[in-house]
Design an enzyme around this catalytic site. Structure first.
Site, PDB file in Angstrom:
ATOM      1  CG  ASP A 228       0.452  58.649 -83.541  1.00 27.82           C
ATOM      2  OD1 ASP A 228       0.200  58.605 -84.765  1.00 27.82           O
ATOM      3  OD2 ASP A 228       0.688  57.624 -82.871  1.00 27.82           O
TER       4      ASP A 228
ATOM      5  CE  LYS B 113       6.691  57.103-100.066  1.00 28.82           C
ATOM      6  NZ  LYS B 113       6.731  58.232 -99.110  1.00 28.82           N
TER       7      LYS B 113
ATOM      8  CE1 TYR C 153       9.117  54.045-100.237  1.00 27.21           C
ATOM      9  CE2 TYR C 153       8.604  54.017-102.584  1.00 27.21           C
ATOM     10  CZ  TYR C 153       9.198  54.626-101.497  1.00 27.21           C
ATOM     11  OH  TYR C 153       9.882  55.808-101.665  1.00 27.21           O
TER      12      TYR C 153
END
Length: 303
Positions: free
Chosen positions: A77, A178, A174
């Protein structure tokens, strides 16, 4: 003059987030070029992540080995520093301190992305969790992995993103994730350059991932049928295309000339000559300029 079919033989790579999609494609193609590839992620035969998908790190590692490399799955993780530290210590012990390629491809944000609402109407906890998964995990991984490269005075860091321009990506968190990943490459490049280590960001075009194939109700065998729902899908590319771009960068002795840049498969295929699995050379930027720019505007200048 013949091209070396295994230019990465003897090299060691870590693909963080190599379970599926672009990460899997990169891991397999690094293996095809001869590399030993540590494949990490949360989805394992020993326990699955909350994404509830069938792909596992073991499945990717098997593909790496079948392609000609050596795949080593390690359930990790990447949001947990202690797990990442242990992973890097294992790589250092098993590979005599060697790490040639670090690929930060951890994502896990699909179930957290809200495409329908502006920031002020979104679930704040979900958005912040997306950023922790998709950005913080990259920082944690680089923090522990980079010393191996710095010590050797060589290496390549690849930050996998979506889009390499300043164009808004359709959803606040988002877009933040990015765009931030591109900036991670820029910042790492600045600090790593004096040590002979390169760092770049890279984006695919329309990626034909496992999840995208399912979305269109097709398989890789009949993927073109998905174009009936979205004509743009006819210009999509497999994860292997992205993988071959990364493998070409990793094998390029002059890759330092690209450090700090936001790259794309649609530019790199021209330079390195790689193809997708079907022999084509998808160029989503060219498709966009010809068919989508009039409606949606230009993609924009590279970040």
């Amino acid at each position: 003059m013949t091209t070396d079919p295994r230019p990465l033989a003897g090299k060691v790579a870590l693909v963080a987030g190599g379970t599926r999609g672009g990460g899997r494609g990169i891991a397999v193609e690094l293996g095809a070029a001869g590399a030993t590839v540590y494949v990490t992620g949360r989805s394992s035969s020993a326990g699955r992540s909350d994404l509830d998908r069938p792909e596992t790190i073991e499945g990717t590692a098997e593909r790496v080995t079948a392609a000609g490399g050596l795949g080593i799955p390690v359930r990790t993780d990447h949001s947990r520093p202690e797990e990442v530290r242990a992973l890097v210590e294992r790589i250092a012990a098993e590979q005599d301190g060697r790490l040639d390629v670090l690929v930060n491809s951890v994502w896990g944000g699909d179930p957290l992305t809200d495409w329908a609402h502006p920031l002020w109407e979104q679930d704040l906890d979900a958005g912040l969790r997306l950023l922790r998964r998709a950005v913080e995990s990259h920082i944690v991984t680089s923090r522990f992995a980079l010393p191996l490269m710095v010590a050797r005075g060589s290496g390549l860091v690849v930050e996998v993103t979506d889009g390499n321009t300043a164009r808004y990506r359709g959803s606040f968190f988002y877009d933040m994730a990015k765009s931030a990943v591109v900036r991670l490459a820029v910042a790492q490049a600045a600090e790593l350059k004096p040590h002979g280590v390169a760092a770049v960001a890279i984006t695919p075009g329309f990626l034909r991932s496992e999840a995208m194939l399912e979305h269109f109700g097709v398989t890789e065998a009949n993927w073109i049928d998905g174009a009936a729902k979205d004509p743009n899908f006819a210009h999509s590319e497999t994860p292997a295309y992205l993988g071959r771009a990364v493998a070409a960068l990793a094998a390029d002795p002059g890759v330092m000339a690209k450090t700090g840049r936001a790259l794309a498969t649609w530019g790199l295929y021209r330079e390195y000559g790689f193809t997708d699995v079907d022999g084509t050379q998808p160029d989503f930027a060219a498709h966009w300029a010809k068919n989508l720019e009039a409606e949606y505007g230009p993609l924009g200048d590279p970040l």
